[in-house]
Write an enzyme that holds these catalytic residues in place. Structure first.
Site, PDB file in Angstrom:
ATOM      1  N   ASP A 115      54.254 -29.419   5.329  1.00 27.78           N
ATOM      2  CA  ASP A 115      54.727 -28.255   6.093  1.00 27.78           C
ATOM      3  C   ASP A 115      55.246 -28.703   7.460  1.00 27.78           C
ATOM      4  O   ASP A 115      55.721 -27.883   8.241  1.00 27.78           O
ATOM      5  CB  ASP A 115      53.649 -27.167   6.194  1.00 27.78           C
ATOM      6  CG  ASP A 115      52.424 -27.613   6.959  1.00 27.78           C
ATOM      7  OD1 ASP A 115      52.344 -28.794   7.340  1.00 27.78           O
ATOM      8  OD2 ASP A 115      51.534 -26.761   7.179  1.00 27.78           O
ATOM      9  N   SER A 116      55.214 -30.031   7.720  1.00 28.39           N
ATOM     10  CA  SER A 116      55.942 -30.569   8.874  1.00 28.39           C
ATOM     11  C   SER A 116      57.431 -30.272   8.702  1.00 28.39           C
ATOM     12  O   SER A 116      58.212 -30.408   9.652  1.00 28.39           O
ATOM     13  CB  SER A 116      55.711 -32.078   9.012  1.00 28.39           C
ATOM     14  OG  SER A 116      55.978 -32.727   7.777  1.00 28.39           O
ATOM     15  N   GLU A 172      44.598 -28.007   4.453  1.00 28.19           N
ATOM     16  CA  GLU A 172      43.892 -28.482   5.641  1.00 28.19           C
ATOM     17  C   GLU A 172      42.464 -27.940   5.686  1.00 28.19           C
ATOM     18  O   GLU A 172      42.197 -26.838   5.200  1.00 28.19           O
ATOM     19  CB  GLU A 172      44.652 -28.062   6.914  1.00 28.19           C
ATOM     20  CG  GLU A 172      46.020 -28.705   7.020  1.00 28.19           C
ATOM     21  CD  GLU A 172      46.740 -28.371   8.328  1.00 28.19           C
ATOM     22  OE1 GLU A 172      46.176 -27.653   9.183  1.00 28.19           O
ATOM     23  OE2 GLU A 172      47.889 -28.834   8.478  1.00 28.19           O
ATOM     24  N   GLU A 199      44.053 -37.366  10.188  1.00 28.98           N
ATOM     25  CA  GLU A 199      45.110 -37.337  11.200  1.00 28.98           C
ATOM     26  C   GLU A 199      44.516 -37.431  12.602  1.00 28.98           C
ATOM     27  O   GLU A 199      43.624 -36.654  12.972  1.00 28.98           O
ATOM     28  CB  GLU A 199      45.946 -36.048  11.062  1.00 28.98           C
ATOM     29  CG  GLU A 199      47.070 -35.989  12.095  1.00 28.98           C
ATOM     30  CD  GLU A 199      48.177 -34.998  11.785  1.00 28.98           C
ATOM     31  OE1 GLU A 199      48.161 -34.384  10.707  1.00 28.98           O
ATOM     32  OE2 GLU A 199      49.069 -34.847  12.660  1.00 28.98           O
ATOM     33  N   ASP A 259      52.533 -29.149   0.107  1.00 26.56           N
ATOM     34  CA  ASP A 259      51.607 -28.640   1.129  1.00 26.56           C
ATOM     35  C   ASP A 259      51.458 -27.124   1.006  1.00 26.56           C
ATOM     36  O   ASP A 259      52.465 -26.406   0.901  1.00 26.56           O
ATOM     37  CB  ASP A 259      52.207 -28.958   2.507  1.00 26.56           C
ATOM     38  CG  ASP A 259      51.196 -29.516   3.474  1.00 26.56           C
ATOM     39  OD1 ASP A 259      49.985 -29.539   3.153  1.00 26.56           O
ATOM     40  OD2 ASP A 259      51.626 -29.945   4.568  1.00 26.56           O
TER      41      ASP A 259
HETATM   42  O1  KIV Z   1      52.867 -31.769   6.963  1.00 27.99           O
HETATM   43  C1  KIV Z   1      52.803 -33.000   7.040  1.00 27.99           C
HETATM   44  O2  KIV Z   1      53.795 -33.720   7.083  1.00 27.99           O
HETATM   45  C2  KIV Z   1      51.478 -33.601   7.075  1.00 27.99           C
HETATM   46  C3  KIV Z   1      51.391 -35.078   7.311  1.00 27.99           C
HETATM   47  C4  KIV Z   1      51.583 -35.372   8.736  1.00 27.99           C
HETATM   48  C5  KIV Z   1      50.123 -35.647   6.802  1.00 27.99           C
HETATM   49  O3  KIV Z   1      50.505 -32.930   6.941  1.00 27.99           O
END
Ligand code: KIV
Length: 291
Positions: free
Chosen positions: A71-72, A142, A208, A110
């Site tokens: 979700d980045s 998460e 993280e 994610d």
């Molecule tokens: O959303 C993401 O890219 C992440 C990574 C930084 C592990 O959770």
């Protein structure tokens, strides 16, 4: 004869006939069983984020064994300030594109903020969409102790789960972007979180922004692999956000990011060259014209 890079040569010399995650020759998709076997062999592996089919296909061809449709994408692809606004519809669309662009990597989708916090049933409904509509092989969510019931139901339902503890960016409004697990009490909580997600059935856990020594301890204690980002060198795997490590993201980078290329400069220069040739009348030329 073409020489393999040193890392690849070293990694293919394993006792199981070269079935390594990175540098392995197999063409079928990597599975969570392959990931577990790598931990037993003590083999380290790389993971990258991906948000679109074309970029994912480059990483797949380069041998990246696990890709996270993170979700980045919120900050790195969709133009949001944080990951918080990202929706399940958006994650489904991006995940499907990454699955279409790859044939070997294990694709982890994610679960975005708000799609699993209500409880296990909501988590199962959301994860089912990513598995059925996008075709991902696993999902990530998460939280440690606080998410163990969600993880347990997904795993019991046949959906492999990658957990994510330490800094959890979906909680940015509550915790900010700070190193987690500093001090005895916080370190003990991180260890409890790590054991909780393992006991719930997660096949791997992202750590993280936690101190390197603590990440090393978690890696020793767990039998599932740890995937570090800003967590030192001792984790079983390392993940980076692709736009950060290839230098496409603008602005200041966190200390843990190593930039392997400067795509922002490469692309900016190419775009300027195109624009100047258009303005100057030197593009297109005869070879680019049809008659
Ligand atoms: O959303 C993401 O890219 C992440 C990574 C930084 C592990 O959770």
């Amino acid at each position: 004869m073409t020489q393999l890079p040193a890392a690849q040569t070293a990694q293919t010399k394993t006792s199981d006939g070269g079935k390594t995650l990175y540098g392995g020759k197999g063409t079928r998709r990597i599975t969570v069983r392959d990931i577990a076997a790598a931990k037993e062999r003590g083999e380290k592996w790389p993971m990258l984020t991906a948000y679109d089919a074309m970029t994912a296909s480059v990483f797949d061809e380069a041998g990246i064994p696990v890709m996270l449709v993170g979700d980045s994408a919120g900050n790195c692809h969709l133009g949001y300030e944080t990951t918080v606004p990202v929706t399940l519809d958006e994650m489904t669309m991006l995940s499907a594109a990454v699955v279409r662009g790859t044939s070997r990597a294990l694709i982890v989708g994610d679960l975005p903020f708000g799609s699993y916090q209500e409880g296990p049933v909501q988590a199962l409904r959301s994860a089912t969409r990513l598995v059925k509509e996008a075709g991902v092989q696993a999902v990530k969510l998460e939280g440690g102790e606080r998410s163990h019931e969600q993880i347990r139901l997904l795993v019991e339902s046949g959906i492999p789960v990658m957990a994510h503890i330490g800094l959890t960016p979906q909680s940015v409004n509550a915790m900010g972007y700070r190193v987690q697990g500093r001090g005895e009490e916080a370190a003990q909580q991180l260890l409890r979180d790590a054991k909780a997600v393992q006991d719930a059935g997660a096949f791997a856990v992202v750590l993280e922004l936690v101190p390197a020594e603590l990440a090393a301890e978690v890696t020793r204690v767990l039998h599932i692999p740890t995937v570090g980002i800003g967590a030192g060198a001792e984790t079983d795997a390392q993940v980076l956000v692709w736009t950060d490590m290839l230098g496409l993201t603008g602005g200041r980078m966190p200390k843990f990011v190593k930039q392997y290329a400067n795509l922002r400069e490469v692309m900016g220069n190419a775009v300027k060259a195109f624009a100047e040739e258009v303005v100057g009348g030197t593009f297109p030329q005869e070879e680019h014209s049809v008659h």
